[in-house]
Design an enzyme around this catalytic site. Structure first.
Site, PDB file in Angstrom:
ATOM      1  N   GLY A  44       0.802  -1.210   0.000  1.00  0.00           N
ATOM      2  CA  GLY A  44       0.000   0.000   0.000  1.00  0.00           C
ATOM      3  C   GLY A  44       0.835   1.260   0.000  1.00  0.00           C
ATOM      4  CG  ASN A  45      -0.968   4.862  -1.040  1.00  0.00           C
ATOM      5  OD1 ASN A  45      -0.432   5.152  -2.095  1.00  0.00           O
ATOM      6  ND2 ASN A  45      -2.260   4.605  -0.949  1.00  0.00           N
ATOM      7  CE  LYS A  49      -2.624  -3.252   4.119  1.00  0.00           C
ATOM      8  NZ  LYS A  49      -1.905  -1.985   3.970  1.00  0.00           N
ATOM      9  CE1 TYR A 140     -13.292   3.722 -11.743  1.00  0.00           C
ATOM     10  CE2 TYR A 140     -11.004   3.731 -12.430  1.00  0.00           C
ATOM     11  CZ  TYR A 140     -11.984   4.139 -11.556  1.00  0.00           C
ATOM     12  OH  TYR A 140     -11.668   4.948 -10.497  1.00  0.00           O
ATOM     13  CG  ASP A 149      -5.546  -0.575  -3.787  1.00  0.00           C
ATOM     14  OD1 ASP A 149      -5.983  -0.218  -4.899  1.00  0.00           O
ATOM     15  OD2 ASP A 149      -5.266   0.236  -2.890  1.00  0.00           O
ATOM     16  NE  ARG A 150     -11.244   2.319  -6.008  1.00  0.00           N
ATOM     17  CZ  ARG A 150     -11.656   3.212  -6.900  1.00  0.00           C
ATOM     18  NH1 ARG A 150     -10.778   3.937  -7.586  1.00  0.00           N
ATOM     19  NH2 ARG A 150     -12.947   3.387  -7.120  1.00  0.00           N
ATOM     20  CB  THR A 173      -2.981   6.406   2.553  1.00  0.00           C
ATOM     21  OG1 THR A 173      -2.107   5.556   3.300  1.00  0.00           O
ATOM     22  CG2 THR A 173      -2.266   7.700   2.212  1.00  0.00           C
ATOM     23  CB  THR A 232      -8.565  25.667  16.984  1.00  0.00           C
ATOM     24  OG1 THR A 232      -8.979  27.016  17.161  1.00  0.00           O
ATOM     25  CG2 THR A 232      -8.034  25.485  15.573  1.00  0.00           C
TER      26      THR A 232
END
Length: 337
Positions: A44-45, A49, A140, A149-150, A173, A232
């Site tokens: 991943g980013n 894993k 798509y 990954d998706r 991320t 804040t």
């Protein structure tokens, strides 16, 4: 998927964050692989894993994670974590920087002498040789642009909940929200989805892009906030949390209304990723009472499960083409650096 997927200009992804403290594998990842076990990897980013898959592809008998940290020693850290594993093959998906991909490949070669087969996104996935086959069509406009990954998370989701329309939320991320419409007995269809900065990127963007807004604590931005923040820091944490929550709720309500208009059952909502658990309670309270979803669940290692299912499917004999198995038959990339 974000997120391999290069060149980066043609692939989804998000900027790398400052490296965190590397973490080792869980004790269960120490188990040795069986004669038919596969090492599956999700680069991943911010972290790598992995897990060992059982023969069905639906259960992971060991898992672990290493944050990227310093890429110069990532190979050594992965090799140390994988020392006791004896997989028969290695498969993965990546949205990471090429240097991370190369470190993974060298670690796999060092430990078991095995190349890594990197899966990319497909136009169509058709499972064979697994307990619960799934068929999924990529909607798509340019299927190769979708993050691997998706795609593999959707493969696992469709296999786990066959015949159901699904919304898959991956909160990492980046936060992605993907819609899959069931079309039994035909293939399920990935319709499309949304991508937004995740919890971490949102709070970092406010601190870096403004002169006076502080960087709030990481944990503060993932706790359901009070209705009217009075500091804040609390206001930033609330804004980040509500932005994540609102993104998912908006997509769910739109997709649910479309299915209802077509006289179909509402979608099932699946949450995965490091921040998925933070969204589970609030989404349950906002979506279930109005029947916007049929159910919600937290799904662990969804991408890794999808990689395992595809690997086992492609290793199974094909009745139509008995010799066309493995990466060459499916557009996967075999690397052996």
């Amino acid at each position: 998927r974000p997120k391999g997927e290069t060149p980066s200009a043609q692939r989804e992804g998000s900027p790398m964050l400052p490296p965190g403290r590397p973490t080792g594998e869980t004790p269960s990842a120490q188990r040795e692989g069986s004669p038919t076990s596969l090492l599956v990897i999700d680069a991943g980013n911010t972290a790598v894993k992995w897990a060992i898959s059982d023969h069905s592809g639906r259960h992971l008998v060991g898992s672990g994670v290493q944050e990227h940290g310093s890429v110069t020693d990532l190979q050594a850290r992965l090799a140390a974590a994988w020392t006791s594993l004896t997989p028969t093959a290695v498969y993965g998906v990546s949205v990471a920087d090429p240097s991370v991909v190369h470190a993974i490949e060298r670690a796999a070669r060092t430990v078991g002498g095995l190349p890594v087969t990197w899966f990319e996104t497909q136009r169509m996935f058709e499972a064979r040789g697994v307990a619960q086959p799934a068929t999924l069509r990529n909607g798509y406009l340019s299927p190769a642009q979708l993050g691997a990954d998706r795609w593999h998370g959707m493969i696992a989701a469709c296999s786990t909940y066959p015949g159901e329309s699904l919304i898959i939320v991956s909160a990492g991320t980046a936060t992605t929200v993907d819609c899959v419409r069931a079309e039994p007995p035909a293939a399920a269809v990935f319709l499309g989805g949304a991508i937004a900065p995740g919890f971490e990127l949102m709070r970092l963007a406010l601190a870096r892009g403004t002169a006076r807004l502080p960087l709030v604590e990481e944990d503060a931005a993932t706790v359901a906030p009070l209705p009217y923040p009075a500091t804040t820091e609390a206001a930033i944490a609330a804004g980040v949390f509500f932005a994540q929550l609102g993104l998912v709720e908006r997509v769910v309500r739109e997709f649910s209304a479309e299915l209802r208009h077509a006289q179909r059952q509402p979608p099932r909502l699946l949450l995965t990723g490091g921040r998925g658990r933070a969204l589970l309670g609030p989404l349950t309270r906002s979506l279930l009472p109005v029947a916007a979803v049929s159910a919600l669940s937290l799904e662990n290692d969804l991408i890794l499960r999808g990689v395992a299912l595809r690997a086992l499917s492609e290793r199974a004999p094909s009745p139509a083409e008995p010799t066309a198995t493995g990466p060459a038959a499916s557009g996967a990339t075999l690397t052996s650096r």
